[in-house]
Design a protein around this motif. Sequence first.
Motif, mmCIF file in Angstrom:
data_model
loop_
_atom_site.group_PDB
_atom_site.id
_atom_site.type_symbol
_atom_site.label_atom_id
_atom_site.label_comp_id
_atom_site.label_asym_id
_atom_site.label_seq_id
_atom_site.Cartn_x
_atom_site.Cartn_y
_atom_site.Cartn_z
ATOM 1 N N ARG A 281 0.840 -1.198 0.000
ATOM 2 C CA ARG A 281 0.000 0.000 0.000
ATOM 3 C C ARG A 281 0.876 1.249 0.000
ATOM 4 N N ILE A 282 0.329 2.350 -0.520
ATOM 5 C CA ILE A 282 1.054 3.612 -0.526
ATOM 6 C C ILE A 282 1.191 4.127 0.899
ATOM 7 N N GLY A 283 2.404 4.533 1.270
ATOM 8 C CA GLY A 283 2.625 5.080 2.595
ATOM 9 C C GLY A 283 2.131 6.519 2.691
ATOM 10 N N ILE A 284 1.398 6.825 3.758
ATOM 11 C CA ILE A 284 0.882 8.180 3.973
ATOM 12 C C ILE A 284 1.089 8.574 5.429
ATOM 13 N N ASP A 285 1.042 9.900 5.666
ATOM 14 C CA ASP A 285 1.112 10.375 7.047
ATOM 15 C C ASP A 285 -0.309 10.611 7.566
ATOM 16 N N ALA A 286 -0.430 11.249 8.716
ATOM 17 C CA ALA A 286 -1.738 11.455 9.332
ATOM 18 C C ALA A 286 -2.637 12.344 8.495
ATOM 19 N N ASP A 287 -2.064 13.117 7.571
ATOM 20 C CA ASP A 287 -2.839 13.989 6.688
ATOM 21 C C ASP A 287 -3.022 13.391 5.297
ATOM 22 N N TYR A 288 -2.777 12.095 5.158
ATOM 23 C CA TYR A 288 -2.933 11.395 3.889
ATOM 24 C C TYR A 288 -1.916 11.851 2.837
ATOM 25 N N GLN A 289 -0.858 12.517 3.257
ATOM 26 C CA GLN A 289 0.165 12.960 2.324
ATOM 27 C C GLN A 289 1.234 11.880 2.179
ATOM 28 N N THR A 290 1.660 11.644 0.965
ATOM 29 C CA THR A 290 2.712 10.672 0.699
ATOM 30 C C THR A 290 4.074 11.296 0.984
ATOM 31 N N ALA A 291 5.122 10.537 0.710
ATOM 32 C CA ALA A 291 6.477 11.056 0.905
ATOM 33 C C ALA A 291 6.809 12.161 -0.087
ATOM 34 N N ARG A 292 5.994 12.299 -1.127
ATOM 35 C CA ARG A 292 6.203 13.359 -2.106
ATOM 36 C C ARG A 292 5.314 14.547 -1.734
ATOM 37 N N PRO A 293 5.875 15.687 -1.374
ATOM 38 C CA PRO A 293 5.065 16.832 -0.948
ATOM 39 C C PRO A 293 4.030 17.221 -1.991
ATOM 40 N N GLY A 294 2.815 17.448 -1.512
ATOM 41 C CA GLY A 294 1.731 17.847 -2.397
ATOM 42 C C GLY A 294 1.005 16.709 -3.053
ATOM 43 N N VAL A 295 1.458 15.483 -2.836
ATOM 44 C CA VAL A 295 0.784 14.304 -3.393
ATOM 45 C C VAL A 295 0.177 13.520 -2.232
ATOM 46 N N PHE A 296 -1.132 13.364 -2.276
ATOM 47 C CA PHE A 296 -1.889 12.697 -1.225
ATOM 48 C C PHE A 296 -2.483 11.409 -1.793
ATOM 49 N N ALA A 297 -2.944 10.526 -0.917
ATOM 50 C CA ALA A 297 -3.513 9.257 -1.385
ATOM 51 C C ALA A 297 -4.554 8.761 -0.394
ATOM 52 N N GLY A 298 -5.542 8.006 -0.903
ATOM 53 C CA GLY A 298 -6.566 7.439 -0.039
ATOM 54 C C GLY A 298 -7.340 6.354 -0.753
ATOM 55 N N GLY A 299 -8.201 5.679 -0.022
ATOM 56 C CA GLY A 299 -8.965 4.566 -0.581
ATOM 57 C C GLY A 299 -8.211 3.261 -0.436
ATOM 58 N N ASP A 300 -8.523 2.303 -1.301
ATOM 59 C CA ASP A 300 -7.930 0.973 -1.185
ATOM 60 C C ASP A 300 -6.426 0.956 -1.405
ATOM 61 N N CYS A 301 -5.863 1.988 -2.033
ATOM 62 C CA CYS A 301 -4.424 1.989 -2.295
ATOM 63 C C CYS A 301 -3.611 2.335 -1.049
ATOM 64 N N VAL A 302 -4.281 2.721 0.048
ATOM 65 C CA VAL A 302 -3.614 2.943 1.321
ATOM 66 C C VAL A 302 -4.238 2.006 2.350
ATOM 67 N N LYS A 303 -3.636 1.929 3.517
ATOM 68 C CA LYS A 303 -4.195 1.108 4.593
ATOM 69 C C LYS A 303 -4.580 2.029 5.737
ATOM 70 N N SER A 304 -5.827 2.488 5.705
ATOM 71 C CA SER A 304 -6.309 3.425 6.715
ATOM 72 C C SER A 304 -7.353 2.803 7.631
ATOM 73 N N GLY A 305 -7.815 1.628 7.280
ATOM 74 C CA GLY A 305 -8.854 0.954 8.050
ATOM 75 C C GLY A 305 -9.338 -0.245 7.276
ATOM 76 N N LEU A 306 -10.597 -0.611 7.456
ATOM 77 C CA LEU A 306 -11.164 -1.723 6.720
ATOM 78 C C LEU A 306 -11.248 -1.396 5.234
#
Length: 441
Positions: free
Chosen positions: A385-410
């Motif tokens: 899964r894509i790594g994100i911080d608490a604000d859904y931001q990836t390691a690349r500034p200004g690029v965020f991610a969410g949904g099934d491509c991250v692991k945020s919950g069920l």
Amino acid sequence: MTAAAHNGPQGLDDDLVPPLNALQAMAESSRCLYCYDPACVNACPTGIDIPGFIHRINDGNVVGAAKTILSANIMGGTCARVCPTEILCEQACVRNAGEQRPVSIGRLQRFATDALMARGGGHPFARAPGSGKRVAVVGAGPSGLACAHRLSMLGHAVNIFEAKAKPGGLNEYGLAAYKMTGDFAQREVAFILGIGGIDIHYGKRLGDDLQLGALSGDYDAVFLAIGLAAGRPLGVEGSDLAGVMEALSFIEALRQGRAPAVAGRVVVIGGGNTAVDAAIQSHCLGAEDVVMAYRRGIAQMGATTWEQQLARISGVAIKPWLAPKRILGSGGKVTGVVFERTRLVDGRLQGTGTDVELSADLVLSAVGQELREGELAGIPVTEGRIGIDADYQTARPGVFAGGDCVKSGLDLTVQAVEDGKRAALAIDRFIRKGVSHGRSA
């Protein structure tokens, strides 16, 4: 409603659970106790004010109820149909303790949201004054649409880039027809887009038609809602035989009016909700015998207990502790599957050395989806899964991610919607600070 309360879908286009009429909705809404500290709200990933919207239904304010739902979950119509309420809000309902039957929260939610959408006439939410900022959203599934809608509410212009020919993601392509009957997925997308400020561009796949670096340069922020688009291979001999296909591809074909011929014996490999959807739809299409084979036990299946019961009452046999070993064929066409019996030893899955052969005219693989990491231009991936911080931001500034491509919950539609909503709020904070691309506001 439990699965035992009905006989399963009779056909592909039959509603799995019929909608409530006005009298039924009034009666059901009167059962809510309007708890002071409602456990149902805490159990909802999107935090819908459940007692609040039910109270409005009971007062006859159905449009107000829908607005309460949609302010927290803009895809409340879909979630009312497909969300596993039996393990979320309805499981937490205090009515379970005394009456053994929770308030039918999901059906009440559908009643309200369907009424608002049927009413037509203006979007219930207004856009803020234009910010002059532009955001690219990659993927028009639940997370991408939820993010785009919230960003539009906040006054930002949004361009969605979608690889397929239609929007909706799994709502359009990956859910059983009996869960999303008719054209509801597309009607809901049209409703969401009704707020304005959102444009969708089709046939644009990240890594092919789109490059992340170019998007980052052209937009003030980017939101990746690319899901898990690659089917996980079975990895066994015979997977390339005719009559072997991915379960999601099978469901997509059905939803898009390209139903493959189904007859004889069907074996579905996997234990999640997609496996259940594919198995039940195979039975509806006329398969004589449908088996779901899963490598672990019933308790470890990804499909909820409700979904498992639905499969059984729909005529599907569930066979646990079977791991696929090879697929058999004759003349290039599948004829069966050889499984090895398995067991857990000290918590680890092991083969027993005993084989079982199941005859098959069609084999559907539902062993999971994977991220296409090659699309991500070096953004770190952790455990697929894509790594994100608490604000859904990836390691690349200004690029965020969410949904099934991250692991945020069920891995649920309702969680994907919540990801999109929260990411939109984080993106709004990011671009209003004037740090996007190092430019001042």
